[in-house]
Design a protein around this motif. Structure first.
Motif, PDB file in Angstrom:
ATOM      1  N   THR A   1      -1.013   8.639   2.351  1.00 21.61           N
ATOM      2  CA  THR A   1      -1.030   7.285   2.329  1.00 21.61           C
ATOM      3  C   THR A   1      -1.827   6.812   3.807  1.00 21.61           C
ATOM      4  O   THR A   1      -2.136   7.685   4.810  1.00 21.61           O
ATOM      5  CB  THR A   1       0.370   6.691   2.584  1.00 21.61           C
ATOM      6  OG1 THR A   1       0.720   6.942   3.890  1.00 21.61           O
ATOM      7  CG2 THR A   1       1.305   7.177   1.798  1.00 21.61           C
TER       8      THR A   1
ATOM      9  N   THR B   1       2.983  12.510   3.322  1.00 22.29           N
ATOM     10  CA  THR B   1       2.419  11.844   2.141  1.00 22.29           C
ATOM     11  C   THR B   1       1.158  11.304   2.337  1.00 22.29           C
ATOM     12  O   THR B   1       0.839  10.446   3.265  1.00 22.29           O
ATOM     13  CB  THR B   1       3.461  10.919   1.600  1.00 22.29           C
ATOM     14  OG1 THR B   1       4.925  11.453   1.630  1.00 22.29           O
ATOM     15  CG2 THR B   1       3.484  10.680   0.059  1.00 22.29           C
TER      16      THR B   1
ATOM     17  N   SER C   1       0.838  -1.337  -0.058  1.00 16.57           N
ATOM     18  CA  SER C   1       0.070  -0.121  -0.059  1.00 16.57           C
ATOM     19  C   SER C   1       0.830   1.178   0.137  1.00 16.57           C
ATOM     20  O   SER C   1       2.028   1.258  -0.029  1.00 16.57           O
ATOM     21  CB  SER C   1      -0.967  -0.260   1.152  1.00 16.57           C
ATOM     22  OG  SER C   1      -0.079   0.318   2.508  1.00 16.57           O
TER      23      SER C   1
ATOM     24  N   TYR D   1       9.784   6.465  16.419  1.00  9.13           N
ATOM     25  CA  TYR D   1       9.777   6.746  14.943  1.00  9.13           C
ATOM     26  C   TYR D   1      11.102   7.413  14.466  1.00  9.13           C
ATOM     27  O   TYR D   1      11.711   7.000  13.595  1.00  9.13           O
ATOM     28  CB  TYR D   1       8.648   7.248  14.425  1.00  9.13           C
ATOM     29  CG  TYR D   1       8.512   7.180  13.040  1.00  9.13           C
ATOM     30  CD1 TYR D   1       7.833   6.071  12.213  1.00  9.13           C
ATOM     31  CD2 TYR D   1       8.638   8.519  12.378  1.00  9.13           C
ATOM     32  CE1 TYR D   1       7.754   6.078  10.995  1.00  9.13           C
ATOM     33  CE2 TYR D   1       8.457   8.501  10.944  1.00  9.13           C
ATOM     34  CZ  TYR D   1       8.012   7.333  10.259  1.00  9.13           C
ATOM     35  OH  TYR D   1       7.951   7.379   8.991  1.00  9.13           O
TER      36      TYR D   1
ATOM     37  N   ASP E   1       7.012 -11.046   7.157  1.00 12.21           N
ATOM     38  CA  ASP E   1       6.894  -9.923   7.839  1.00 12.21           C
ATOM     39  C   ASP E   1       8.577  -9.842   8.079  1.00 12.21           C
ATOM     40  O   ASP E   1       9.143 -10.718   8.343  1.00 12.21           O
ATOM     41  CB  ASP E   1       6.363 -10.634   9.130  1.00 12.21           C
ATOM     42  CG  ASP E   1       6.442  -9.800  10.522  1.00 12.21           C
ATOM     43  OD1 ASP E   1       7.166  -8.868  10.357  1.00 12.21           O
ATOM     44  OD2 ASP E   1       5.554  -9.664  11.382  1.00 12.21           O
TER      45      ASP E   1
ATOM     46  N   ILE F   1       3.199   4.509  -0.520  1.00 11.76           N
ATOM     47  CA  ILE F   1       4.290   4.732  -1.199  1.00 11.76           C
ATOM     48  C   ILE F   1       4.765   3.564  -1.889  1.00 11.76           C
ATOM     49  O   ILE F   1       5.042   3.488  -3.053  1.00 11.76           O
ATOM     50  CB  ILE F   1       5.330   5.371  -0.286  1.00 11.76           C
ATOM     51  CG1 ILE F   1       4.778   6.708   0.292  1.00 11.76           C
ATOM     52  CG2 ILE F   1       6.769   5.521  -0.961  1.00 11.76           C
ATOM     53  CD1 ILE F   1       5.872   7.220   1.489  1.00 11.76           C
TER      54      ILE F   1
ATOM     55  N   ASP G   1       5.396  -8.421   1.680  1.00  6.81           N
ATOM     56  CA  ASP G   1       4.539  -7.405   2.658  1.00  6.81           C
ATOM     57  C   ASP G   1       3.820  -8.535   3.288  1.00  6.81           C
ATOM     58  O   ASP G   1       3.636  -9.863   3.186  1.00  6.81           O
ATOM     59  CB  ASP G   1       3.639  -6.521   1.764  1.00  6.81           C
ATOM     60  CG  ASP G   1       3.339  -5.232   2.606  1.00  6.81           C
ATOM     61  OD1 ASP G   1       2.767  -5.550   3.636  1.00  6.81           O
ATOM     62  OD2 ASP G   1       3.406  -4.285   2.118  1.00  6.81           O
TER      63      ASP G   1
END
Ligand SMILES: NC(=O)c1ccc[n+]([C@@H]2O[C@H](COP(=O)([O-])OP(=O)(O)OC[C@H]3O[C@@H](n4cnc5c(N)ncnc54)[C@H](O)[C@@H]3O)[C@@H](O)[C@H]2O)c1
Length: 242
Positions: free
Chosen positions: A184, A182, A16, A149, A56, A18, A37
């Motif tokens: 998404t 972005t 999904s 993050y 994964d 980007i 994915d």
């Protein structure tokens, strides 16, 4: 125009957002693509042309099996895109549970480590490779309440720059794409107040489209980018300027 005839790519996190846009753009440019994915069983029988493999990235063994399968299917791997990533809820630093810190690092950093370690021997043997890691503009301009993050993405930039120096003389380039906000699923899952504030901080006053970001990957994958080594290419609406 860049020429990609005969080129192949393995994209981790191409289901999904980007990653899916990169997959589409690569395919339209003539690159044969494998996508790994967290696909569900029913998603693996899709009619899309890219080969889909369930994986994964936090599982090193599963990543190795993906690479074996991609090599069987494609014959070789020219381009590795490490795009699998996860966000984290806004949390004050002293309240970040260690488990959440490790979850974010497992996907954003260790997942990339697993993929590179599995693909690199093959690229070294062939004397050619393009490794493109998805970091974030938050690696260069960390935000409050996003320590896990931001730190994971900054570590990814450091990993890329370190590795780039090891392998550049052997025909392999390693670079990062550092997208700004972005359009998404990950962006839409973020806190509404944070999103509003973030857009107000962007010189361009809007978020990016996945197509605007995907073109950076195509450039880094191209022969024209052979002299681009250890860089962060940043489609970010001006959020971070160098
Ligand atoms: N959207 C943004 O604003 C933005 C900004 C900067 C960086 N990024 C980065 O871009 C990348 C793509 O994110 P996106 O915004 O397209 O969101 P997304 O949620 O649409 O894409 C993330 C992809 O990674 C996959 N993934 C997550 N964990 C995985 C795992 N353990 N194993 C395998 N695959 C896994 C997901 O299934 C998904 O396909 C991420 O690395 C993200 O951190 C996004």
């Amino acid at each position: 125009m860049p020429e990609f005839k005969g080129r192949t790519a393995l994209i981790f996190g191409g289901k999904s957002g980007i990653g899916a846009a990169v997959r589409d753009l690569f395919e339209r440019s003539g690159i044969r693509v494998c996508v790994a994915d967290r696909f569900e069983a029913d998603e693996l029988s899709s009619s899309e042309t890219a080969i889909r493999i369930a994986c994964d990235v936090t599982n090193a063994q599963a990543v190795r099996l993906v690479v074996d399968r991609a090599l069987e299917t494609l014959g070789h791997i020219d381009i590795l895109v490490n795009n699998a990533g996860t966000g984290t809820p806004a949390l004050d630093f002293h309240e970040v549970p260690l488990q959440e810190w490790r979850r974010v690092f497992d996907v954003n950093l260790d997942g990339t480590l697993h993929a590179i370690q599995a693909v690199l021997p093959h690229m070294l043997q062939r004397g050619f490779g393009r490794i493109i890691n998805t970091a974030s503009q938050l690696a260069h301009k960390p935000a409050p309440q996003q320590a896990a993050y931001c730190a994971s993405k900054a570590a990814l930039v450091a990993l890329s720059v370190s590795l780039a120096q090891e392998v550049a003389s052997q025909g392999i380039t390693v670079n990062c794409v550092c997208p700004g906000p972005t359009d998404t699923p990950m962006w839409h899952a973020s806190d509404p107040a944070w999103k509003e504030w973030k857009i107000s901080q962007l010189p361009i006053r809007r978020i990016g489209t996945v197509e605007e970001v995907a073109s950076a990957y195509l450039y880094l994958a191209s022969d024209e980018a052979a002299f681009i080594v250890g860089q962060s290419l940043s489609p970010n609406g001006g959020d971070v300027m160098w």
